[in-house]
Enzyme design. Structure first.
Site, PDB file in Angstrom:
ATOM      1  N   ASN A 138       0.614  -1.203   0.218  1.00  0.00           N
ATOM      2  CA  ASN A 138      -0.092   0.048  -0.284  1.00  0.00           C
ATOM      3  C   ASN A 138       0.989   1.424   0.342  1.00  0.00           C
ATOM      4  O   ASN A 138       0.372   2.510   0.297  1.00  0.00           O
ATOM      5  CB  ASN A 138      -1.219   0.103   1.388  1.00  0.00           C
ATOM      6  CG  ASN A 138      -1.610  -1.236   0.773  1.00  0.00           C
ATOM      7  OD1 ASN A 138      -2.773  -1.542   0.218  1.00  0.00           O
ATOM      8  ND2 ASN A 138      -1.998  -1.921   2.189  1.00  0.00           N
ATOM      9  N   ARG A 139       2.071   1.164  -0.863  1.00  0.00           N
ATOM     10  CA  ARG A 139       3.411   2.635  -0.911  1.00  0.00           C
ATOM     11  C   ARG A 139       3.555   3.593   0.910  1.00  0.00           C
ATOM     12  O   ARG A 139       3.610   3.932   0.827  1.00  0.00           O
ATOM     13  CB  ARG A 139       2.736   3.217  -0.868  1.00  0.00           C
ATOM     14  CG  ARG A 139       2.249   3.027  -3.241  1.00  0.00           C
ATOM     15  CD  ARG A 139       3.449   2.467  -3.468  1.00  0.00           C
ATOM     16  NE  ARG A 139       3.131   2.338  -5.068  1.00  0.00           N
ATOM     17  CZ  ARG A 139       3.207   1.211  -5.990  1.00  0.00           C
ATOM     18  NH1 ARG A 139       3.027  -0.280  -4.562  1.00  0.00           N
ATOM     19  NH2 ARG A 139       3.389   1.377  -7.179  1.00  0.00           N
TER      20      ARG A 139
END
Length: 235
Positions: A207-208
């Site tokens: 999710n970065r």
């Protein structure tokens, strides 16, 4: 456009070019915690460099070297790391090259090791200094014979009239220094050592929400000594 002219879709500009905005990679779940880090960034780099080597990455010592001139105009290129220890990171180049000229004007430098298959990168910022001629000569003797000749034949970063001119210069040197004969290190060629001021270890996460842990060099209690503070950066 004339009426009987038509543009075939395959002839349209960039018709087959992939769209970079659609390219997405899902990074690994396991991360990097402060408790995982070595006491110094050089020791931590040694750990990750070993991981990159064991994983079979192509040229794990390849790094993007960024410099800037006295006006702050930057330039970047890929260079090979040739040594590192607690004093810094070392690479070799022609001192008359663009990076050599820029470092003479502005010694601040940045290195990036892009280890994409491991979802890792290491970002170094610091100051570059030329290493001693003895150290340069010792490394130069370990280079393949052809690479030694190439260091003399190429006036790196300068315009050259043709490929033939470059190869002719090489052939003349090959005749002067045949295989097996010692080639002296060029006086305009040598090493730089980058004394790190900050070293960031970047680990890709889902999710970065990447892990970014950065060592920051600070003056120690004794004169001429250094300590390292670690800070976490938002991804």
């Amino acid at each position: 456009m004339l009426q009987d002219e038509a543009v075939h879709p395959a002839d349209a500009p960039h018709a087959e070019t992939p769209d970079p905005s659609t390219m997405r990679a899902h990074y690994r779940a396991e991360g990097l915690a402060e408790s995982d880090l070595a006491a110094s960034p050089y020791d931590q780099f040694a750990r990750w460099f070993k991981d990159a080597t064991v994983a079979g990455l192509h040229e794990p010592n390849a790094m993007v070297v960024s410099t800037a001139d006295s006006a702050g105009r930057p330039s970047s290129r890929t260079v090979l790391l040739k040594a590192f220890d607690d004093r810094g990171f070392v690479f070799f180049t022609n001192y008359h090259s663009r990076k050599g000229r820029e470092l003479a004007e502005n010694p601040y430098i940045s290195l990036v090791f892009p280890w994409h298959p491991l979802s890792r990168q290491v970002v170094v910022s610091g100051i570059a200094e030329r290493i001693g001629r003895d150290e340069t000569a010792a490394y130069f003797r370990t280079r393949p014979h052809g690479s030694q000749l190439g260091a003399w034949a190429s006036d790196q970063s300068a315009p050259v009239a043709s490929r033939e001119e470059l190869e002719h210069a090489y052939e003349e040197l090959a005749a002067r220094y045949p295989e097996g004969e010692q080639v002296p290190a060029p006086p305009h060629w040598g090493g730089y050592r980058i004394a790190a001021e900050t070293v960031e270890f970047w680990q890709g996460r889902l999710n970065r929400l990447h892990d970014r842990l950065r060592y920051v060099r600070e003056a120690g209690e004794a004169a001429g000594t250094w300590t390292w503070r670690v800070e976490r950066l938002a991804p």
